[in-house]
Design an enzyme around this catalytic site. Sequence first.
Site, mmCIF file in Angstrom:
data_model
loop_
_atom_site.group_PDB
_atom_site.id
_atom_site.type_symbol
_atom_site.label_atom_id
_atom_site.label_comp_id
_atom_site.label_asym_id
_atom_site.label_seq_id
_atom_site.Cartn_x
_atom_site.Cartn_y
_atom_site.Cartn_z
ATOM 1 N N ASP A 121 -18.013 97.101 112.716
ATOM 2 C CA ASP A 121 -19.165 96.278 113.111
ATOM 3 C C ASP A 121 -20.413 97.158 113.144
ATOM 4 O O ASP A 121 -20.318 98.359 113.409
ATOM 5 C CB ASP A 121 -18.965 95.721 114.537
ATOM 6 C CG ASP A 121 -17.932 94.613 114.608
ATOM 7 O OD1 ASP A 121 -17.532 94.075 113.562
ATOM 8 O OD2 ASP A 121 -17.526 94.279 115.739
ATOM 9 N N MET A 122 -21.573 96.552 112.907
ATOM 10 C CA MET A 122 -22.806 97.342 113.047
ATOM 11 C C MET A 122 -23.402 97.062 114.421
ATOM 12 O O MET A 122 -23.531 95.910 114.824
ATOM 13 C CB MET A 122 -23.801 96.985 111.942
ATOM 14 C CG MET A 122 -25.022 97.875 111.926
ATOM 15 S SD MET A 122 -24.645 99.647 111.775
ATOM 16 C CE MET A 122 -24.370 99.797 110.021
ATOM 17 N N ARG A 158 -19.793 93.101 105.168
ATOM 18 C CA ARG A 158 -20.083 91.858 105.878
ATOM 19 C C ARG A 158 -21.596 91.814 106.067
ATOM 20 O O ARG A 158 -22.179 92.772 106.596
ATOM 21 C CB ARG A 158 -19.402 91.828 107.241
ATOM 22 C CG ARG A 158 -19.801 90.591 108.059
ATOM 23 C CD ARG A 158 -19.488 90.751 109.551
ATOM 24 N NE ARG A 158 -18.083 90.865 109.820
ATOM 25 C CZ ARG A 158 -17.587 91.533 110.863
ATOM 26 N NH1 ARG A 158 -18.401 92.140 111.722
ATOM 27 N NH2 ARG A 158 -16.291 91.590 111.069
ATOM 28 N N LYS A 178 -27.186 88.357 110.044
ATOM 29 C CA LYS A 178 -28.625 88.392 110.345
ATOM 30 C C LYS A 178 -28.941 89.552 111.285
ATOM 31 O O LYS A 178 -29.958 90.205 111.166
ATOM 32 C CB LYS A 178 -29.051 87.073 110.999
ATOM 33 C CG LYS A 178 -29.033 85.901 110.030
ATOM 34 C CD LYS A 178 -29.718 84.677 110.597
ATOM 35 C CE LYS A 178 -29.536 83.492 109.661
ATOM 36 N NZ LYS A 178 -30.166 82.258 110.155
ATOM 37 N N GLY A 179 -28.061 89.819 112.263
ATOM 38 C CA GLY A 179 -28.300 90.903 113.233
ATOM 39 C C GLY A 179 -28.415 90.341 114.633
ATOM 40 O O GLY A 179 -29.117 89.349 114.848
ATOM 41 N N ALA A 180 -27.717 90.973 115.587
ATOM 42 C CA ALA A 180 -27.580 90.385 116.923
ATOM 43 C C ALA A 180 -28.272 91.160 118.045
ATOM 44 O O ALA A 180 -28.260 90.721 119.184
ATOM 45 C CB ALA A 180 -26.100 90.250 117.263
ATOM 46 N N ARG A 213 -23.823 86.249 122.575
ATOM 47 C CA ARG A 213 -23.699 84.879 122.052
ATOM 48 C C ARG A 213 -24.671 83.936 122.774
ATOM 49 O O ARG A 213 -25.224 83.030 122.171
ATOM 50 C CB ARG A 213 -22.260 84.350 122.212
ATOM 51 C CG ARG A 213 -21.193 85.182 121.543
ATOM 52 C CD ARG A 213 -21.257 85.218 120.018
ATOM 53 N NE ARG A 213 -22.248 86.029 119.365
ATOM 54 C CZ ARG A 213 -22.155 87.325 119.065
ATOM 55 N NH1 ARG A 213 -21.103 88.023 119.405
ATOM 56 N NH2 ARG A 213 -23.122 87.948 118.423
#
Length: 304
Positions: free
Chosen positions: A132-133, A182, A185-187, A287
Amino acid sequence: MEHIMKNMFQSLGKSRTANRLAKKYGLRFGAARFVAGETTQQSIEAVRGLNQDGRVATLDHLGEFVFSEEEALESAAMCIQTLDAIASSGVKSNLSLKMTSLGLDISRELCVNNMKRILDRARQHGNFVRIDMEDYAHCQISLDIYRELRQEYDNVGIVIQAYLFRTMQDIDDLHAFGANLRLVKGAYKESPQVAFPEKSAVDENYKKIIQKHLLNGHYTAIASHDEAIIHFTKEFVSSNRISIEQFEFQMLYGICEDLQKQLVKEGYRVRVYVPYGVDWFGYFMRRLAERPANVWFVLKNMFK
Ligand SMILES: Cc1cc2nc3c(=O)[nH]c(=O)nc-3n(C[C@H](O)[C@H](O)[C@H](O)COP(=O)(O)OP(=O)(O)OC[C@H]3O[C@@H](n4cnc5c(N)ncnc54)[C@H](O)[C@@H]3O)c2cc1C
């Protein structure tokens, strides 16, 4: 108002005290909608349920705030245990992980050694691991480690975030590595010095990187619930005769279930990101930050 709530959830997610309290009291406030459970067994059952209607999964053993070598080794052991549980149960799932939970902030060597142990085990089981980034501060080092691992392993992939200015250059640089990516958009909350502040610019950049990586001929996971992005991808692959084997859609556990099932019916590969574990709070807050409307859902659950 939405902006204030977004900031609040992003900050809460990073708070050690809030995370510690949440861990102590267990899955609450409706977090079970987004987190498959606290144990490996519960997560395997959740994946089995997804597999029944044709969805595959990627399991993530949640773990944030790792400050000691012991914690990093423990976290690596949990990743290995998850790979073993996938293999012995026969469910269709690979593994996602965060390198900070493997000691990235303690020492690069510790993190790389943990990654290698996990990738060796995944290779024994014929499985795949996705890195994961995380936030911008970890982006360069994550990509550097990915490139190093890629020399030795073909069962490792990473994530690229459309909101960063640097992203198109990264896609170009990763071309030579045949990277399995993968795209998201970026979280995380990033400064306007490094990331597009407007959603429309992020969406435009997202479309550009999807096109670029697919045309470069590499495996692409489009991880989004945005129907416009999904529609765009479907049209693009069809008009460019890109094989259905070269890409997949990914979505998060508990989000847009009907859309996930619809895509499977249409013949696309759909992978659901299934997080589990006692460290659920930071993930849950990200989230909520993405969609403050979810707060109503939380409030309803608080008074149940
Ligand atoms: C499988 C997967 C893996 C990911 N891995 C990473 C990662 O490694 N690093 C990273 O920075 N980010 C990651 N993300 C998160 C991603 O960056 C976005 O923050 C997230 O996917 C929301 O963006 P979106 O593309 O769905 O579009 P948005 O424009 O944010 O949302 C489109 C629509 O999707 C629905 N939706 C989106 N989010 C929610 C939500 N939380 N609750 C309910 N409905 C929602 C809503 O209907 C919304 O209108 C991942 C996302 C997915 C799906």
